[in-house]
Design an enzyme around this catalytic site. Structure first.
Site, short mmCIF file in Angstrom:
data_model
loop_
_atom_site.label_atom_id
_atom_site.label_comp_id
_atom_site.label_asym_id
_atom_site.label_seq_id
_atom_site.Cartn_x
_atom_site.Cartn_y
_atom_site.Cartn_z
N SER A 158 5.13 -0.55 -0.35
CA SER A 158 5.03 -2.01 -0.23
C SER A 158 3.98 -2.47 0.75
O SER A 158 3.65 -3.65 0.80
CB SER A 158 6.39 -2.60 0.18
OG SER A 158 6.67 -2.30 1.53
N LYS A 196 7.52 -4.17 7.66
CA LYS A 196 6.95 -5.32 6.98
C LYS A 196 6.14 -6.16 7.97
O LYS A 196 6.23 -6.01 9.19
CB LYS A 196 8.06 -6.19 6.38
CG LYS A 196 8.83 -5.55 5.24
CD LYS A 196 7.98 -5.42 3.99
CE LYS A 196 8.77 -4.83 2.83
NZ LYS A 196 9.11 -3.43 3.04
#
Length: 237
Positions: A158, A196
């Site tokens: 991701s 993230k």
């Protein structure tokens, strides 16, 4: 030994620093090397940094330090007397050039910090919270500055457009706060750990992926605890 693209990027950065006094932007590097995305530039910069040719300077916009050049890449006129390359530090936000102080090899080797590897971190679907210490890695102390460090093995894709790939090892500085835009280790509901980019949206916390295949996840501030901030990355080939 550098690949063709790594060598081309190193030469381009070096020449731009010599001509303009500031390093090129990621868009300029991407266009110069005819690459489709900036993620390719991220990977090349990381590879050059790991091989000791360049160093990124923290908290300075577009700041790169060229530590050395391959002998074949330096024109004879630019090689300093005695055959040693004298790097310069470019402060991208100030546009000034200053000589870099290169410590003796013996001193550099003596300043090694042992960083514990604390298990795996998800760059994708969150996995269970950070595990126990598994082993340690040694890194030069002057790469990171002050603070407690730990390492995590990345699982998932991701964050690929931020240059973070599956099976990379990320170096994290332990801290419980971060600025919007920082890449962090976030603990969600005290159960799930994920890597993230942090985005602060009013009273909410957004955890943003660097891959269009993943959606940004938004939480209340009481559901997310910051465990640390990304400061470096190690990749095996």
């Amino acid at each position: 030994m550098l690949t063709k693209k790594q060598n081309e990027l190193l030469r381009f950065i070096h020449e731009r620093l010599q001509e303009a006094g500031v390093p090129p932007s990621f868009d300029e590097m991407k266009d110069a090397l005819d690459l489709r995305s900036k993620s390719g530039i991220h990977r090349l910069i990381i590879a050059l940094e790991e091989r000791g040719f360049i160093r990124r300077l923290p908290n300075r916009a577009r700041a790169l330090e060229v530590l050395r050049m391959p002998e074949s890449a330096l024109p004879a006129s630019s090689a300093p007397r005695g055959g040693r390359f004298a790097p310069s530090v470019i402060e991208g936000n100030l546009g000034r050039v200053r000589p870099a102080q290169v410590p003796p090899l013996a001193q550099e080797l003596s300043q090694i910090v042992s960083i514990p590897v604390m298990g795996r971190i998800a760059a994708g679907t969150p996995i269970e919270a950070i595990q126990n210490r598994t082993n340690t890695i040694g890194m030069p102390a002057d790469m990171f500055g002050a603070g407690e460090l730990f390492a995590l093995e990345v699982r998932g894709d991701s964050m690929i457009e931020a240059g973070i790939l599956n099976e990379d090892t990320v170096i994290i500085r332990r801290q419980d706060s971060a600025d919007s835009g920082d890449i962090i280790v976030a603990l969600i509901d005290d159960e799930e750990a994920t890597l993230k980019r942090l985005r602060k949206r009013g009273g909410s916390v957004a955890l943003e992926a660097a891959n269009p295949a993943y959606e940004t996840r938004i939480f209340g501030p009481d559901r997310v605890r910051i465990q640390g901030k990304l400061v470096s990355l190690i990749r095996k080939y």
